[in-house]
Design an enzyme around this catalytic site. Sequence first.
Site, PDB file in Angstrom:
ATOM      1  N   SER A  79       0.764  19.720   3.445  1.00  0.00           N
ATOM      2  CA  SER A  79       1.382  20.575   2.417  1.00  0.00           C
ATOM      3  C   SER A  79       1.133  22.057   2.695  1.00  0.00           C
ATOM      4  O   SER A  79       0.304  22.422   3.533  1.00  0.00           O
ATOM      5  CB  SER A  79       0.785  20.228   1.044  1.00  0.00           C
ATOM      6  OG  SER A  79      -0.534  20.815   0.968  1.00  0.00           O
ATOM      7  N   CYS A  80       1.860  22.878   1.944  1.00  0.00           N
ATOM      8  CA  CYS A  80       1.717  24.334   2.089  1.00  0.00           C
ATOM      9  C   CYS A  80       0.269  24.753   1.821  1.00  0.00           C
ATOM     10  O   CYS A  80      -0.299  25.583   2.549  1.00  0.00           O
ATOM     11  CB  CYS A  80       2.658  25.032   1.118  1.00  0.00           C
ATOM     12  SG  CYS A  80       2.629  24.321  -0.550  1.00  0.00           S
TER      13      CYS A  80
ATOM     14  N   ARG B 288       1.782  28.362  -7.704  1.00  0.00           N
ATOM     15  CA  ARG B 288       3.018  28.786  -8.384  1.00  0.00           C
ATOM     16  C   ARG B 288       3.565  27.577  -9.129  1.00  0.00           C
ATOM     17  O   ARG B 288       3.379  26.425  -8.731  1.00  0.00           O
ATOM     18  CB  ARG B 288       4.022  29.323  -7.354  1.00  0.00           C
ATOM     19  CG  ARG B 288       4.466  28.337  -6.237  1.00  0.00           C
ATOM     20  CD  ARG B 288       5.661  27.512  -6.678  1.00  0.00           C
ATOM     21  NE  ARG B 288       6.129  26.589  -5.657  1.00  0.00           N
ATOM     22  CZ  ARG B 288       5.882  25.266  -5.654  1.00  0.00           C
ATOM     23  NH1 ARG B 288       5.081  24.727  -6.563  1.00  0.00           N
ATOM     24  NH2 ARG B 288       6.411  24.496  -4.717  1.00  0.00           N
TER      25      ARG B 288
ATOM     26  N   HIS C 287      -6.673  18.029  -3.039  1.00  0.00           N
ATOM     27  CA  HIS C 287      -6.402  18.928  -1.913  1.00  0.00           C
ATOM     28  C   HIS C 287      -7.528  18.921  -0.869  1.00  0.00           C
ATOM     29  O   HIS C 287      -7.266  18.991   0.339  1.00  0.00           O
ATOM     30  CB  HIS C 287      -6.166  20.363  -2.429  1.00  0.00           C
ATOM     31  CG  HIS C 287      -5.007  20.458  -3.379  1.00  0.00           C
ATOM     32  ND1 HIS C 287      -5.146  20.256  -4.745  1.00  0.00           N
ATOM     33  CD2 HIS C 287      -3.682  20.670  -3.163  1.00  0.00           C
ATOM     34  CE1 HIS C 287      -3.962  20.382  -5.315  1.00  0.00           C
ATOM     35  NE2 HIS C 287      -3.059  20.617  -4.389  1.00  0.00           N
TER      36      HIS C 287
ATOM     37  N   HIS D 194       1.230  30.805  -3.680  1.00  0.00           N
ATOM     38  CA  HIS D 194      -0.043  30.271  -4.174  1.00  0.00           C
ATOM     39  C   HIS D 194      -1.136  31.285  -3.783  1.00  0.00           C
ATOM     40  O   HIS D 194      -0.951  32.063  -2.828  1.00  0.00           O
ATOM     41  CB  HIS D 194      -0.406  28.945  -3.482  1.00  0.00           C
ATOM     42  CG  HIS D 194       0.626  27.867  -3.532  1.00  0.00           C
ATOM     43  ND1 HIS D 194       1.166  27.393  -4.699  1.00  0.00           N
ATOM     44  CD2 HIS D 194       1.219  27.160  -2.532  1.00  0.00           C
ATOM     45  CE1 HIS D 194       2.046  26.423  -4.417  1.00  0.00           C
ATOM     46  NE2 HIS D 194       2.108  26.279  -3.110  1.00  0.00           N
TER      47      HIS D 194
HETATM   48  N1  LIG Z   1       8.714  23.782  -1.816  1.00  0.00           N
HETATM   49  C1  LIG Z   1       7.441  23.855  -1.414  1.00  0.00           C
HETATM   50  O1  LIG Z   1       6.670  24.702  -1.922  1.00  0.00           O
HETATM   51  C2  LIG Z   1       6.900  22.933  -0.326  1.00  0.00           C
HETATM   52  C3  LIG Z   1       5.950  23.430   0.569  1.00  0.00           C
HETATM   53  C4  LIG Z   1       5.473  22.588   1.578  1.00  0.00           C
HETATM   54  C5  LIG Z   1       5.908  21.261   1.648  1.00  0.00           C
HETATM   55  N2  LIG Z   1       6.816  20.793   0.758  1.00  0.00           N
HETATM   56  C6  LIG Z   1       7.230  19.405   0.861  1.00  0.00           C
HETATM   57  O2  LIG Z   1       8.491  19.407   1.532  1.00  0.00           O
HETATM   58  C7  LIG Z   1       9.278  18.316   1.018  1.00  0.00           C
HETATM   59  C8  LIG Z   1      10.589  18.872   0.488  1.00  0.00           C
HETATM   60  O3  LIG Z   1      10.243  19.782  -0.517  1.00  0.00           O
HETATM   61  P1  LIG Z   1      11.299  20.923  -0.927  1.00  0.00           P
HETATM   62  O4  LIG Z   1      10.572  21.915  -1.761  1.00  0.00           O
HETATM   63  O5  LIG Z   1      12.073  21.383   0.266  1.00  0.00           O
HETATM   64  O6  LIG Z   1      12.281  20.073  -1.898  1.00  0.00           O
HETATM   65  P2  LIG Z   1      13.750  20.536  -2.365  1.00  0.00           P
HETATM   66  O7  LIG Z   1      14.005  19.875  -3.665  1.00  0.00           O
HETATM   67  O8  LIG Z   1      13.901  22.036  -2.312  1.00  0.00           O
HETATM   68  O9  LIG Z   1      14.676  19.924  -1.238  1.00  0.00           O
HETATM   69  C9  LIG Z   1      14.807  18.538  -1.138  1.00  0.00           C
HETATM   70  C10 LIG Z   1      16.187  18.285  -0.575  1.00  0.00           C
HETATM   71  O10 LIG Z   1      16.370  16.891  -0.404  1.00  0.00           O
HETATM   72  C11 LIG Z   1      17.615  16.521  -0.990  1.00  0.00           C
HETATM   73  N3  LIG Z   1      17.522  15.138  -1.446  1.00  0.00           N
HETATM   74  C12 LIG Z   1      17.274  14.647  -2.662  1.00  0.00           C
HETATM   75  N4  LIG Z   1      17.317  13.321  -2.658  1.00  0.00           N
HETATM   76  C13 LIG Z   1      17.587  12.949  -1.394  1.00  0.00           C
HETATM   77  C14 LIG Z   1      17.776  11.729  -0.729  1.00  0.00           C
HETATM   78  N5  LIG Z   1      17.718  10.576  -1.418  1.00  0.00           N
HETATM   79  N6  LIG Z   1      18.036  11.730   0.595  1.00  0.00           N
HETATM   80  C15 LIG Z   1      18.116  12.881   1.275  1.00  0.00           C
HETATM   81  N7  LIG Z   1      17.955  14.080   0.711  1.00  0.00           N
HETATM   82  C16 LIG Z   1      17.702  14.105  -0.607  1.00  0.00           C
HETATM   83  C17 LIG Z   1      17.798  17.475  -2.149  1.00  0.00           C
HETATM   84  O11 LIG Z   1      19.177  17.566  -2.491  1.00  0.00           O
HETATM   85  C18 LIG Z   1      17.271  18.748  -1.546  1.00  0.00           C
HETATM   86  O12 LIG Z   1      18.302  19.422  -0.842  1.00  0.00           O
HETATM   87  C19 LIG Z   1       8.409  17.618  -0.040  1.00  0.00           C
HETATM   88  O13 LIG Z   1       7.635  16.597   0.581  1.00  0.00           O
HETATM   89  C20 LIG Z   1       7.476  18.717  -0.464  1.00  0.00           C
HETATM   90  O14 LIG Z   1       6.247  18.217  -1.012  1.00  0.00           O
HETATM   91  C21 LIG Z   1       7.355  21.601  -0.219  1.00  0.00           C
END
Ligand SMILES: NC(=O)c1ccc[n+]([C@@H]2O[C@H](COP(=O)([O-])OP(=O)(O)OC[C@H]3O[C@@H](n4cnc5c(N)ncnc54)[C@H](O)[C@@H]3O)[C@@H](O)[C@H]2O)c1
Lengths: 334, 334, 334, 334
Positions: free
Chosen positions: D140-141, D167, D192, D217
């Site tokens: 994770s981030c 955040r 974490h 964060h």
């Molecule tokens: N946003 C953050 O702060 C962050 C930081 C680090 C890691 N992550 C991790 O990255 C991953 C994605 O997070 P995010 O913030 O980009 O989410 P997000 O909601 O911004 O993007 C997810 C994308 O997946 C699509 N989606 C939804 N259902 C789906 C499905 N069944 N099949 C394919 N695509 C589908 C959504 O339409 C969206 O475009 C998660 O595991 C999250 O924990 C997020």
Amino acid sequence: MKIKVGINGYGTIGKRVAYAVTKQDDMELIGVTKTKPDFEAYRAKELGISVYAASEEFIPRFEKAGFEVEGTLEDLLEKVDVIVDATPGGMGAKNKALYEKHGVKAIFQGGEKAEVAEASFVAQANYENALGKNYVRVVSCNTTGLTRTLNAIKDYIDYVYAVMIRRAADPNDIKRGPVNAIKPSVKVPSHHGPDVQTVIPINIETTAFVVPTTLMHVHSVMVELKKPIEARDVVDIFEGTTRVLLFEEGRGFSSTAQLIEFARDMHREWNNLYEIAVWKESINVKGNRLFYIQAVHQESDVVPENIDAIRAMFELADKWESIKKTNKSLGILK
Amino acid sequence: MKIKVGINGYGTIGKRVAYAVTKQDDMELIGVTKTKPDFEAYRAKELGISVYAASEEFIPRFEKAGFEVEGTLEDLLEKVDVIVDATPGGMGAKNKALYEKHGVKAIFQGGEKAEVAEASFVAQANYENALGKNYVRVVSCNTTGLTRTLNAIKDYIDYVYAVMIRRAADPNDIKRGPVNAIKPSVKVPSHHGPDVQTVIPINIETTAFVVPTTLMHVHSVMVELKKPIEARDVVDIFEGTTRVLLFEEGRGFSSTAQLIEFARDMHREWNNLYEIAVWKESINVKGNRLFYIQAVHQESDVVPENIDAIRAMFELADKWESIKKTNKSLGILK
Amino acid sequence: MKIKVGINGYGTIGKRVAYAVTKQDDMELIGVTKTKPDFEAYRAKELGISVYAASEEFIPRFEKAGFEVEGTLEDLLEKVDVIVDATPGGMGAKNKALYEKHGVKAIFQGGEKAEVAEASFVAQANYENALGKNYVRVVSCNTTGLTRTLNAIKDYIDYVYAVMIRRAADPNDIKRGPVNAIKPSVKVPSHHGPDVQTVIPINIETTAFVVPTTLMHVHSVMVELKKPIEARDVVDIFEGTTRVLLFEEGRGFSSTAQLIEFARDMHREWNNLYEIAVWKESINVKGNRLFYIQAVHQESDVVPENIDAIRAMFELADKWESIKKTNKSLGILK
Amino acid sequence: MKIKVGINGYGTIGKRVAYAVTKQDDMELIGVTKTKPDFEAYRAKELGISVYAASEEFIPRFEKAGFEVEGTLEDLLEKVDVIVDATPGGMGAKNKALYEKHGVKAIFQGGEKAEVAEASFVAQANYENALGKNYVRVVSCNTTGLTRTLNAIKDYIDYVYAVMIRRAADPNDIKRGPVNAIKPSVKVPSHHGPDVQTVIPINIETTAFVVPTTLMHVHSVMVELKKPIEARDVVDIFEGTTRVLLFEEGRGFSSTAQLIEFARDMHREWNNLYEIAVWKESINVKGNRLFYIQAVHQESDVVPENIDAIRAMFELADKWESIKKTNKSLGILK
Ligand SMILES: NC(=O)c1ccc[n+]([C@@H]2O[C@H](COP(=O)([O-])OP(=O)(O)OC[C@H]3O[C@@H](n4cnc5c(N)ncnc54)[C@H](O)[C@@H]3O)[C@@H](O)[C@H]2O)c1
Ligand SMILES: NC(=O)c1ccc[n+]([C@@H]2O[C@H](COP(=O)([O-])OP(=O)(O)OC[C@H]3O[C@@H](n4cnc5c(N)ncnc54)[C@H](O)[C@@H]3O)[C@@H](O)[C@H]2O)c1
Ligand SMILES: NC(=O)c1ccc[n+]([C@@H]2O[C@H](COP(=O)([O-])OP(=O)(O)OC[C@H]3O[C@@H](n4cnc5c(N)ncnc54)[C@H](O)[C@@H]3O)[C@@H](O)[C@H]2O)c1
Ligand SMILES: NC(=O)c1ccc[n+]([C@@H]2O[C@H](COP(=O)([O-])OP(=O)(O)OC[C@H]3O[C@@H](n4cnc5c(N)ncnc54)[C@H](O)[C@@H]3O)[C@@H](O)[C@H]2O)c1
């Protein structure tokens, strides 16, 4: 014989202390000072409180608004035994000379340096220090919050590291930000640790952050233990500690918003949560380290401390007598 | 003979209506329903309020927590004359069949469609519509707010255009955003205009926006006048209008934060501001257009309406008798 | 022969105008002024931009930090043909005497009164007014936003009433609140209407509010029509209007957050959205009234106006030549 | 021979990883999946990126909007060597069977459990673990942020206690709150710490809080030292550590807002701040304890990790070769 009390600075803290004074049978609220005829000044008058101009320079404002004042701060100082200074941080020190000139005892708030008073004060921790004193400093909302729980377990403390996540502005302050940022105090450790040490001699270091909320501060406390203790015992200690309440996330207390909702459900004036709120499930011991998370209602936790400080300074009661009396008068749960 | 009242859904609106019912000498609070044994359920019990499970499916939760309930909603419906439905928006309509089955009158809130009831209700505007009715809908916080001031000047109204800047979440709701955005209802005019027309037949169109605050909604009202009027006259009309209060920025009321601080200074339960707050300096007439800005405390403005609706449905009093009685019981200023 | 441009005040607007100047083949950025050696000053140097001290009094700060400046504002004024004043609101007027003394043309921003300049300026509305002028005022972000769409339909306008929901602080400003309140301008109509009239002579009144967000302002516009028009026609007009973009909620643009995400997806510097964003679904005509909702990126919408103002003042190009050239240089979509 | 990469989930992380892939000379972006034809889907098409429906069930949405897709996820899986799963947390694990069926390597994000992959990955800490692997989890981030600085000083670490102020929602997410509250994770220590241990075997415990901001964060880190070190040495170590940048409050970096302003001033796409930002003045050693404060841009810090993970899985380069190549391609400062 009731102690005659005046409030210099009828703001967030001042108006709550004024209200608390009116709830004591051994004190009498003589008057409060205001700098301008705003709705808080009119509300004070409605409640029958005598309003004085904070200083000569503010008289014209009141006259222009047709708001009659009883005189200036100096007139008030002639009629009181003790003045509670609740002016903006740093201003109390400047007022001290005036209090000395009028021979009145004075209570300063946490925005002043410790040196302004003979004793820094948290009733349940060092009530005796203020006995008979002329100048006492009720410490800040954060220091009061840390002291209440840490004092209860101080025999177990080798070292404390507390991280303070602080509200950006009080609910009634629309001038201060940030609207969308986290602002650290880059001076690490921050000044809060030493401030706790002005009340209880424990080994504590702190870091502090400001975040965009108005409701409460939150503290993440880590204690390195001198001797072993179980989480269950810490729960018992806090259950038995005055002005500390345990809240369960399991009952819906998932954030500071629900803690304030509880104070609203209790119909507390100004949704005051005098007591420090500790999340019960957060109390955990791992090896020689105790962890717990607490929240502080910065607008009201210092209010009962001001009342007890008055009693100590005029030796009206001993520690537990005063604390019990103050708690009862304000509906503090224990 | 006191009217027996039940509350289905002891939430933001439900718990405030329950409290208001206990303040009426011609009504009796029989019980409230909860879906889970959270701190609000325990608080209800502490106040001596009988707590029922909102439905069969929720019983296990209460049993697991050792929280005794008096039965389910259906048991409560057997003991009341009228049920106030304060469940989440849209759920009231589904409950109606149950209320009909138990032959109880029912009051629905603003989250339901107008069709759910025989009359949409704002006491000071159309109290008579609810006389003797079985199903009445107290309209939403926004519609109530618009109706109170517009009804007072309806003889002057040719056309109204109101822009509503709405809070994103109630203080106790930490799930909803946005944290940092303005969200418009792109359907223009929004549904709020027609909703006002379910109470008073004026020509009104609205647009609505959501912004990141919890305290109050704010309305920017523009009225195209049928006949001339001076700003001074509008001030007089609003001064004489129940449940509408004029606030002056000149006295420190510079935002919704200070309006809520006023309610806190008045020691109102849950910092309720039942009255619609109109900024006095904002009332201005230019040519054939009247402008004014008002704020709505969404958590509490509909509470007195629920009480008056009960009186109208059981014909306990005429309009002004009920309004005066309700205002007095809740400390509403006029 | 390139026009030599200086920027007095390298802040939110100043640094974006400086960047835009470097993108013009008929202009040369000679230097910018800063009041302190902060990260924005170091970044300017990194980009090869000459940094001058805003005035003598700031020199010690730079020396202490070992940050070499090219001189003071007066030195810069000796080397430029035109100075873009982007100092905090109200300060431009004070600087005018200095600009006159050095015989340079000057562009002021929207924080100054109209009287400071010979013409108030929005390129697409009144480019010709600035031809050959010495002092031109690029109007505020809000006035620029209102003028761009209203100018496009001005032949249909009898009367405009616009409600402006304004961001509390720019993303980079953590000092200003409110954190949780809506603050109205109680002076109704607000000053924004007359400000639009300094550019286009339409009958417009406005009210304004501040809300806790940093991203964009949002305007709710109601136009009373002089002659009939269909919503479809308004859509076509806006589609054909430079520096105005239509966004569809149906495609995910549900708030100002998604408009800024679009600018980020376009990899726009500083997520600049130079164009005024109108929600397509919000454009609606009912009777003789046209409604639409638009959003303004306050940090960047005035930037292209500064570039066109320079061209008009030095008569480098006619209106549409300059607008097309500026749009192309900054990647403005149309 | 370029590695063929697909992105399943073109959201906050997905679209940034897709962009990063197009910047690598040893990789080729074959396509991305979307669930609906929103503006991000249209932007992808504009950039010439092939858009696939995330699954069969979403095809009708695209057809209704007249948005042509290249097929479904399964079609994409047939054309790629590796799929980057950036679907919402928890969904990646469900997709794994599909990836196995199509015999493609897969990279999962931090929202998945460690068990989903053969290795948890932070390039600079354990690049070798992913060499030749089929399933790798980019952590994770927050875990990435903690690992980057703690890994650099791991030889000095006896124990780490980190408090994470997180955040509430990403800038583009307007559904999640809270608007005005601090929400603690009452499970202390939080998950974490163990997550960091999936990458580097240090003794770490953490507590976590959510606050109403969207930008970054912030971590308050306290390290109990195994052997002495001076603050100056820690500064030197971090200065020499890739993907970690020191920022000085003295230069105006007083909060997360100014860190993001720096990324905007650097014209970083989507104001990405790939590097972990450590406040230089916050680095302090007292006795055997090291303190420092860092900020994490959650939207982008994991993006370079995805690129390095691909290289490790296909053994295209050794650790420092890949890191240097990725840094250069994305303009990461060091
Ligand atoms: N946003 C953050 O702060 C962050 C930081 C680090 C890691 N992550 C991790 O990255 C991953 C994605 O997070 P995010 O913030 O980009 O989410 P997000 O909601 O911004 O993007 C997810 C994308 O997946 C699509 N989606 C939804 N259902 C789906 C499905 N069944 N099949 C394919 N695509 C589908 C959504 O339409 C969206 O475009 C998660 O595991 C999250 O924990 C997020
Ligand atoms: N608000 C908190 O969270 C909090 C908590 C604990 C302690 N304190 C401390 O309490 C003190 C008061 O803080 P506050 O939050 O009540 O401030 P406040 O701004 O709410 O109230 C200060 C009052 O003093 C008045 N005032 C201003 N100048 C004055 C003068 N020259 N003479 C007399 N009165 C003057 C103001 O008009 C205002 O009414 C400070 O030392 C502060 O650090 C504040
Ligand atoms: N909150 C406002 O600003 C506001 C203002 C005016 C009117 N209203 C209307 O009042 C009604 C209630 O709104 P609220 O804000 O009090 O909601 P809320 O969520 O605060 O309270 C709803 C209560 O109903 C309970 N509940 C949920 N499901 C239930 C079920 N199946 N049966 C019985 N109870 C159930 C919930 O546990 C909760 O206690 C809605 O129609 C809303 O539109 C709300
Ligand atoms: N920020 C906006 O939303 C916005 C939008 C449109 C127009 N404007 C107008 O643009 C102008 C600048 O606004 P801004 O938001 O860029 O302000 P800013 O505070 O971001 O930038 C002002 C700059 O001027 C510098 N400065 C301060 N005192 C100075 C002095 N004495 N001499 C020279 N420079 C000095 C500051 O250090 C800062 O770098 C104002 O008139 C404002 O009303 C602002």
